[in-house]
Design a protein around this motif. Structure first.
Motif, PDB file in Angstrom:
ATOM      1  N   PHE B  60       4.206  27.904  30.672  1.00  0.00           N
ATOM      2  CA  PHE B  60       5.435  28.680  30.802  1.00  0.00           C
ATOM      3  C   PHE B  60       6.060  28.950  29.447  1.00  0.00           C
ATOM      4  O   PHE B  60       6.641  29.995  29.220  1.00  0.00           O
ATOM      5  N   ARG B  61       5.908  27.999  28.565  1.00  0.00           N
ATOM      6  CA  ARG B  61       6.411  28.178  27.200  1.00  0.00           C
ATOM      7  C   ARG B  61       5.762  29.410  26.570  1.00  0.00           C
ATOM      8  O   ARG B  61       6.408  30.193  25.884  1.00  0.00           O
ATOM      9  N   LEU B  63       4.647  32.007  28.082  1.00  0.00           N
ATOM     10  CA  LEU B  63       4.998  33.254  28.770  1.00  0.00           C
ATOM     11  C   LEU B  63       6.499  33.536  28.782  1.00  0.00           C
ATOM     12  O   LEU B  63       6.931  34.561  29.303  1.00  0.00           O
ATOM     13  N   CYS B  64       7.285  32.638  28.204  1.00  0.00           N
ATOM     14  CA  CYS B  64       8.738  32.770  28.343  1.00  0.00           C
ATOM     15  C   CYS B  64       9.350  33.741  27.344  1.00  0.00           C
ATOM     16  O   CYS B  64      10.515  34.105  27.481  1.00  0.00           O
ATOM     17  N   ASP B  65       8.582  34.156  26.374  1.00  0.00           N
ATOM     18  CA  ASP B  65       9.111  35.122  25.418  1.00  0.00           C
ATOM     19  C   ASP B  65       8.830  36.548  25.899  1.00  0.00           C
ATOM     20  O   ASP B  65       7.696  36.859  26.266  1.00  0.00           O
ATOM     21  N   PRO B  66       9.851  37.401  25.904  1.00  0.00           N
ATOM     22  CA  PRO B  66       9.695  38.771  26.404  1.00  0.00           C
ATOM     23  C   PRO B  66       8.582  39.544  25.689  1.00  0.00           C
ATOM     24  O   PRO B  66       7.805  40.247  26.340  1.00  0.00           O
ATOM     25  N   ALA B  69       5.253  38.165  26.932  1.00  0.00           N
ATOM     26  CA  ALA B  69       5.005  38.600  28.312  1.00  0.00           C
ATOM     27  C   ALA B  69       4.548  40.049  28.333  1.00  0.00           C
ATOM     28  O   ALA B  69       3.612  40.413  29.062  1.00  0.00           O
ATOM     29  N   VAL B  72       0.919  40.293  27.176  1.00  0.00           N
ATOM     30  CA  VAL B  72      -0.008  39.872  28.226  1.00  0.00           C
ATOM     31  C   VAL B  72      -0.166  40.971  29.273  1.00  0.00           C
ATOM     32  O   VAL B  72      -1.283  41.318  29.664  1.00  0.00           O
ATOM     33  N   ALA B  73       0.954  41.531  29.693  1.00  0.00           N
ATOM     34  CA  ALA B  73       0.896  42.607  30.693  1.00  0.00           C
ATOM     35  C   ALA B  73       0.086  43.774  30.164  1.00  0.00           C
ATOM     36  O   ALA B  73      -0.733  44.364  30.885  1.00  0.00           O
TER      37      ALA B  73
END
Lengths: 158, 158
Positions: B60-61, B63-66, B69, B72-73
Motif C-alpha cells: 500500500f505504501r 501505491l499510496c502516492d498519486p 498510482a 501503474v494505471a
DNA sequence: TGTTTATTTGCGTCATTATGCAAGTATTGA
DNA sequence: TCAATACTTGCATAATGACGCAAATAAACA
C-alpha cells in the motif's frame, strides 16, 4: 477525501479484456480499432479504464501505515465493532494516536463508526472492501495481455 | 522490503469463515472453541489469520502516492513493458522522479523490470497483483461475521 | 575514444505525517 | 453539580517522503 463507495460497489466485472491480440512488446503495429492496445504509455494514459478510478491512492494511503494496517487486521479478526480504548490495548502507541488512526481509516471508507453513549465503535466495512478489492483485481485482469481472458487462468482465474 | 510473493500467490482461498455464529456485538459469550470469535481486539490481535500477512503495508505504501498510482494505471493499460522515458511523458514530474517511483514499485512487487541494452522496461505483474488482491478480498471475507459464508452473498460473492 | 542516449543516484528543500503530551469536549453516574 | 470515563483535538517534534537539479553510471554509436 475520496473514499470507498458507500453504495453499489462493483465498478468492474470479470470480462474479456481490451484488444489482447498477440500482445507482447511490439507496440501498436496492427490497425487502430477502438479496442486495440494503446501504442505508448502516453496514449494509454489518455484512455479511461476501470483501473483509473479503482486504483485510488487515498485508500492505499490509509492502509500504508504499519500501525493502521495492524489496527484494521485486529478489528477485522475481531469481527465486531470495537471501541477506541479496546483497540488501543492491541498496540503500543498512545490512545490519542489510535483515535487519530481510526479516524483516518473511517474517512477513507475502510472502517465505519457508530457512537453509543460516550463510546465510539469502529467496525470494518467488509462488503465495501471485498467488493472494491475484487473490482480492482478484475480491473488489472482486464488489462492483462496474457491469454487469460478467454477462460484460461493467467491470473489465477478459475 | 517485503514484496509480493514471486511464486505461488494465493494465501487465502474462498472458504467458510471462523466462528461467525450469530456474530454481532455481544463479544465472546459462547464457549471458547478453536473457531469461536476472539472476545476482544486484544485477543483478536494474538490470533494469526491470512489477513495479517496479506494486509502488507509495504504494498500500500507503494501505491499510496498519486503519481505512482497514475504510473501503474498507465503501464497497466498499456499492457506491455514500458521504458522510463516513455512513462515519463505521461506525467509532469521529472524523469529522475519517475525512475525513482518505478524503482519503488518494482521493489514492492507491483512492477517487474527488464533491461534491454540501455533501456529498462517496467511491466505490471498482473498475475501477482490479481492473485494478491483476490486473496486479500477472501481474507476480509473470512473475517466477515455477516451470514455470507454459507453461500449467501454478503460481500458480493456469487 | 569521445559523444549521445537512457537511466540511476546524491543532495538540498519543502511538505506531510506519525507520535506523545496536554487540554478540551461529551456523556454517564454519584 | 461534580467527578469519572471515553474520546478528540491542539501543539511541538522528529521522521519520512516527494521533488528538481546536477552529477554519475551504463550502453550504443560514430
Amino acid at each position: 477525501m475520496t473514499q470507498i463507495n458507500k453504495r453499489s460497489g462493483a465498478d468492474s466485472k470479470p470480462a474479456g479484456r481490451h484488444g489482447a491480440r498477440d500482445a507482447r512488446h511490439p507496440a501498436g503495429a496492427g490497425r487502430t480499432t477502438k479496442t486495440s492496445r494503446p501504442a505508448t504509455p502516453k496514449h494509454a494514459a489518455a484512455r479511461r479504464a476501470p483501473i483509473d478510478s479503482l486504483l485510488n491512492p487515498d485508500l492505499f494511503r490509509a492502509l500504508c501505515d504499519p500501525t493502521r494496517a495492524a489496527l484494521v487486521a485486529c478489528i477485522a479478526k475481531c469481527g465486531r465493532g470495537c471501541s477506541v480504548s479496546e483497540v488501543a490495548e492491541c498496540c503500543s502507541v498512545d490512545l490519542s494516536v489510535v483515535s487519530r488512526h481510526l479516524g483516518v481509516l473511517a474517512r477513507a471508507g475502510v472502517l465505519e463508526s457508530r457512537k453509543e453513549g460516550r463510546t465510539v465503535y469502529y467496525a470494518v466495512r467488509y462488503t465495501a472492501l471485498v467488493t472494491l478489492l475484487r473490482s480492482l483485481a478484475n480491473a488489472f485482469h482486464e488489462c492483462c495481455p496474457e491469454g487469460c481472458g478467454q477462460g484460461g487462468g493467467c491470473c489465477g482465474s478459475p
